[in-house]
Design a protein around this motif. Structure first.
Motif, PDB file in Angstrom:
ATOM      1  N   ASN A 394      44.596  36.671  38.071  1.00  0.00           N
ATOM      2  CA  ASN A 394      43.430  36.881  37.203  1.00  0.00           C
ATOM      3  C   ASN A 394      43.045  38.356  37.224  1.00  0.00           C
ATOM      4  O   ASN A 394      43.379  39.265  37.989  1.00  0.00           O
ATOM      5  N   TYR A 395      42.380  39.032  36.239  1.00  0.00           N
ATOM      6  CA  TYR A 395      42.233  40.350  36.055  1.00  0.00           C
ATOM      7  C   TYR A 395      40.888  40.415  35.496  1.00  0.00           C
ATOM      8  O   TYR A 395      40.003  39.496  34.677  1.00  0.00           O
ATOM      9  N   ARG A 396      40.064  41.682  35.276  1.00  0.00           N
ATOM     10  CA  ARG A 396      38.895  41.782  34.934  1.00  0.00           C
ATOM     11  C   ARG A 396      38.651  41.709  33.380  1.00  0.00           C
ATOM     12  O   ARG A 396      39.824  42.272  32.690  1.00  0.00           O
ATOM     13  N   TYR A 397      37.748  41.035  32.897  1.00  0.00           N
ATOM     14  CA  TYR A 397      37.743  40.818  31.321  1.00  0.00           C
ATOM     15  C   TYR A 397      37.340  41.952  30.728  1.00  0.00           C
ATOM     16  O   TYR A 397      36.891  42.965  31.428  1.00  0.00           O
ATOM     17  N   ASP A 398      37.742  42.372  29.519  1.00  0.00           N
ATOM     18  CA  ASP A 398      37.292  43.353  28.940  1.00  0.00           C
ATOM     19  C   ASP A 398      35.571  43.663  28.621  1.00  0.00           C
ATOM     20  O   ASP A 398      35.157  44.707  28.418  1.00  0.00           O
ATOM     21  N   SER A 399      35.069  42.410  28.895  1.00  0.00           N
ATOM     22  CA  SER A 399      33.635  42.495  28.835  1.00  0.00           C
ATOM     23  C   SER A 399      33.235  42.943  30.000  1.00  0.00           C
ATOM     24  O   SER A 399      31.676  43.246  30.265  1.00  0.00           O
ATOM     25  N   GLN A 400      33.862  43.007  31.197  1.00  0.00           N
ATOM     26  CA  GLN A 400      33.485  43.625  32.404  1.00  0.00           C
ATOM     27  C   GLN A 400      33.958  44.815  32.789  1.00  0.00           C
ATOM     28  O   GLN A 400      33.384  45.616  33.637  1.00  0.00           O
ATOM     29  N   ALA A 401      35.051  45.344  32.142  1.00  0.00           N
ATOM     30  CA  ALA A 401      35.612  46.548  32.392  1.00  0.00           C
ATOM     31  C   ALA A 401      36.547  47.002  31.221  1.00  0.00           C
ATOM     32  O   ALA A 401      37.241  46.194  30.706  1.00  0.00           O
ATOM     33  N   GLY A 402      36.245  48.126  30.777  1.00  0.00           N
ATOM     34  CA  GLY A 402      37.151  48.676  29.536  1.00  0.00           C
ATOM     35  C   GLY A 402      38.745  49.043  29.900  1.00  0.00           C
ATOM     36  O   GLY A 402      38.889  49.074  31.083  1.00  0.00           O
ATOM     37  N   TRP A 403      39.437  49.106  28.763  1.00  0.00           N
ATOM     38  CA  TRP A 403      40.916  49.575  29.232  1.00  0.00           C
ATOM     39  C   TRP A 403      40.786  50.732  29.798  1.00  0.00           C
ATOM     40  O   TRP A 403      40.229  51.543  29.296  1.00  0.00           O
ATOM     41  N   LYS A 404      41.601  51.122  30.751  1.00  0.00           N
ATOM     42  CA  LYS A 404      42.964  50.420  31.236  1.00  0.00           C
ATOM     43  C   LYS A 404      42.705  49.488  32.360  1.00  0.00           C
ATOM     44  O   LYS A 404      43.727  49.315  32.959  1.00  0.00           O
ATOM     45  N   GLN A 406      42.296  46.478  32.690  1.00  0.00           N
ATOM     46  CA  GLN A 406      43.232  45.086  32.856  1.00  0.00           C
ATOM     47  C   GLN A 406      44.608  45.361  33.282  1.00  0.00           C
ATOM     48  O   GLN A 406      45.032  44.675  34.152  1.00  0.00           O
ATOM     49  N   ARG A 407      45.360  46.414  32.466  1.00  0.00           N
ATOM     50  CA  ARG A 407      46.475  46.837  32.914  1.00  0.00           C
ATOM     51  C   ARG A 407      46.500  47.055  34.294  1.00  0.00           C
ATOM     52  O   ARG A 407      47.708  46.907  35.189  1.00  0.00           O
ATOM     53  N   ASP A 408      45.684  47.980  34.860  1.00  0.00           N
ATOM     54  CA  ASP A 408      45.544  48.590  36.381  1.00  0.00           C
ATOM     55  C   ASP A 408      45.564  47.192  37.071  1.00  0.00           C
ATOM     56  O   ASP A 408      46.183  47.350  38.127  1.00  0.00           O
ATOM     57  N   ASP A 409      44.790  46.199  36.803  1.00  0.00           N
ATOM     58  CA  ASP A 409      44.489  45.285  37.735  1.00  0.00           C
ATOM     59  C   ASP A 409      45.718  44.414  37.841  1.00  0.00           C
ATOM     60  O   ASP A 409      46.223  43.850  38.947  1.00  0.00           O
ATOM     61  N   VAL A 410      46.413  44.256  36.936  1.00  0.00           N
ATOM     62  CA  VAL A 410      47.774  43.431  36.967  1.00  0.00           C
ATOM     63  C   VAL A 410      48.818  44.355  37.860  1.00  0.00           C
ATOM     64  O   VAL A 410      49.688  43.835  38.601  1.00  0.00           O
ATOM     65  N   ARG A 411      48.771  45.482  37.752  1.00  0.00           N
ATOM     66  CA  ARG A 411      49.803  46.420  38.235  1.00  0.00           C
ATOM     67  C   ARG A 411      49.134  46.516  40.000  1.00  0.00           C
ATOM     68  O   ARG A 411      50.021  46.339  40.674  1.00  0.00           O
ATOM     69  N   SER A 412      47.943  46.558  40.067  1.00  0.00           N
ATOM     70  CA  SER A 412      47.486  46.350  41.723  1.00  0.00           C
ATOM     71  C   SER A 412      47.966  44.881  42.146  1.00  0.00           C
ATOM     72  O   SER A 412      48.371  44.981  43.372  1.00  0.00           O
ATOM     73  N   ALA A 413      47.921  43.789  41.417  1.00  0.00           N
ATOM     74  CA  ALA A 413      48.322  42.661  41.713  1.00  0.00           C
ATOM     75  C   ALA A 413      49.853  42.645  42.096  1.00  0.00           C
ATOM     76  O   ALA A 413      50.398  42.056  43.267  1.00  0.00           O
ATOM     77  N   VAL A 414      50.683  43.123  41.345  1.00  0.00           N
ATOM     78  CA  VAL A 414      52.104  43.343  41.831  1.00  0.00           C
ATOM     79  C   VAL A 414      52.250  44.358  43.151  1.00  0.00           C
ATOM     80  O   VAL A 414      53.220  43.708  43.628  1.00  0.00           O
ATOM     81  N   LEU A 415      51.600  45.278  43.181  1.00  0.00           N
ATOM     82  CA  LEU A 415      51.801  46.031  44.252  1.00  0.00           C
ATOM     83  C   LEU A 415      51.311  45.391  45.551  1.00  0.00           C
ATOM     84  O   LEU A 415      51.841  45.498  46.651  1.00  0.00           O
ATOM     85  N   TRP A 416      50.289  44.598  45.328  1.00  0.00           N
ATOM     86  CA  TRP A 416      49.688  43.625  46.554  1.00  0.00           C
ATOM     87  C   TRP A 416      50.684  42.715  46.711  1.00  0.00           C
ATOM     88  O   TRP A 416      51.075  42.482  48.078  1.00  0.00           O
TER      89      TRP A 416
END
Length: 484
Positions: A394-404, A406-416
């Motif tokens: 899962n990642y933050r919706y754009d209604s919760q946080a603006g771009w970037k 969503q990309r940063d969340d997916v990157r953080s997940a991969v790093l995790w």
């Protein structure tokens, strides 16, 4: 002259008093208050009622908005006052959006609101066994769901649907490509968000949830009668929604009336003066006599858990009972946090033991504002059976946080995943990402972010939009028997 003027003013005042009494001015005679029927900010309702010594019928209004917008104010406030001016106690209800609570959360909110109204009936002078529920489009779906919930006739005396979406599955299947109108696409996409999964028979929990969203699937002899109106040229909600539910109710011996209204208006816009008068007459006819059976006590449903809690609970309970694979090792499943936000979660699927294995990170779609990691549970297990450790993110919706974000969340997940590789038996240099639609866009941007090969071995993007503003075409999939 002064005396004549005073006499004229007095006469006007008397005339105004008589006119106010005759018309039932809501400003002078109708009470209006807002109440909370639950703890969530959207679990609120506006009540409109005129003091009376005799309990009267009540009308519960449920707004539309493709389950993810709309509210009890605006035009619904005007409609509520109109019905209250004509002797009904009226309750205009908000409910949690599909982004707040997965199905059946929105339906449970409507049921909770009705239970709250019945528990406080004496406050509004309403007869608890003489409630009718009216909804438009998505609100019509929730109204119809209330009328067919359990023995719906013991809950409400009738259902009025204005362009009611009686089957989100029908809406999903009726607008599968971008050749359809934007309005119908919005209904389809938000129905998927409401279900939190794609309607696939191979995913039993998901298929069951889609079935549960179809009103006619619950039709029974004890359900509430229905009055379903659809415009002649409504291209958003077709008449098939009304005819499907009506046929299912009639088959159970329940009265169901469908009516085609001239024009192309949809939802609440059907409430012209003529339609309001017709619906008022129908409500009065339905509530003129005592209830056919004593209303069965029905506890208010508990608030639906948020998606993260729901998935963690369901997956945790399944892990112990999951069937063994051909290799004999059980699949271990669990939900983990890779950040502090509630949406920064991932579901891990893996088999302990053996040599370090490749990992697949799955990123869901949903226009960057919907979808859930649980949508991909069946796919994740399929890849686990073929030797991968899988992480659905899962990642933050754009209604919760603006771009970037969503990309940063997916990157953080991969790093995790890389930093916890030994925990899941993963080879940290053998990670591939897979995403669909908006998720495809995210894995594509991740694969081209900086030196992409330093993070991923590859990115598989299914129907990815090249940018966040370019239109996409939803891939056609093999047709499946519809639940409704």
């Amino acid at each position: 002259m002064r005396k004549s003027l005073l006499s004229l003013l007095a006469a006007c005042a008397v005339a105004a008093t008589v006119l106010t009494s005759a018309n039932g001015s809501h400003a002078a005679a109708v009470n209006q208050r807002t109440y909370a029927y639950g703890s969530h900010a959207r679990q609120a309702l506006d009540a409109y009622w005129r003091p009376s010594g005799t309990p009267r019928a009540g009308l519960v209004l449920v707004h539309g908005g493709t389950w993810d917008n709309g509210g009890r104010g605006g035009g619904w406030a005007s409609a509520a006052r109109w019905y209250a001016d004509r002797g009904l106690a009226v309750f205009s209800v908000d409910h949690r959006y599909n982004t707040d609570a997965a199905w059946p959360g929105p339906r449970d909110d409507v049921l909770s609101a009705i239970a709250w109204i019945k528990a406080h009936a004496s406050r509004f002078g309403v007869a608890p066994d003489k409630l009718v529920v009216m909804g438009a489009q998505a609100g019509g779906h929730l109204a119809a769901s209330a009328g067919t919930y359990g023995t719906g006739g013991t809950l409400v005396r009738g259902v009025i649907g204005l362009s009611a979406i009686t089957s989100p599955y029908r809406s999903w299947g009726g607008a599968p490509t971008y050749a359809s109108s934007a309005a119908r696409r919005a209904v389809r996409d938000n129905a998927t968000i409401l279900a939190r999964c794609y309607p696939a028979r191979s995913d039993a929990p998901c298929w069951s949830r889609w079935n549960d969203m179809v009103a006619k699937a619950h039709a029974s002899a004890g359900d509430a009668p229905a009055y379903l109106l659809t415009a002649q040229r409504d291209t958003t909600v077709t008449s098939g929604h009304a005819s499907d539910l009506a046929a299912a109710l009639r088959a159970e011996g329940v009265q169901a009336t469908t009516e085609t209204v001239p024009g192309s208006a949809s939802g609440a816009y059907l409430l012209t003066s003529a339609v309001k008068s017709k619906t008022l007459a129908w409500i009065r006819a339905r509530t003129a006599t005592a209830a056919p059976a004593a209303a069965r006590a029905r506890p208010a449903p508990a608030a639906a858990p948020d998606p993260v809690t729901r998935n963690a609970t369901v997956d945790g309970s399944r892990a112990a009972a999951r069937a063994m694979s051909a290799s004999g090792a059980a699949v271990t499943e669990g939900t983990h946090a890779y950040g502090s936000h509630p949406r920064q979660r991932l579901d891990a699927y893996h088999r302990p033991g053996g040599a370090p294995k490749p990992a697949l990170v799955i990123v869901h779609g949903g226009y960057w504002y919907g979808g859930d990691k649980g949508d991909w549970a069946a796919t994740a297990r399929w890849f686990v059976d073929r030797g991968y450790a899988v992480f659905s993110v899962n990642y933050r919706y754009d209604s919760q946080a603006g771009w970037k974000a969503q990309r940063d969340d997916v990157r953080s997940a991969v790093l995790w995943v890389r930093s916890h590789a030994s925990r899941f038996g993963v080879a940290p240099g053998r990670i591939v990402a897979l995403g669909s639609s908006a998720g495809g866009h995210l894995v594509a941007t991740l694969g081209t972010y900086g030196k992409g090969t330093g993070l991923l071995r590859g990115a598989v993007a299914l129907s990815p939009p090249p940018t966040r503003t370019a239109p996409t075409t939803t891939a056609r999939r093999t047709a499946r028997p519809a639940p409704g």
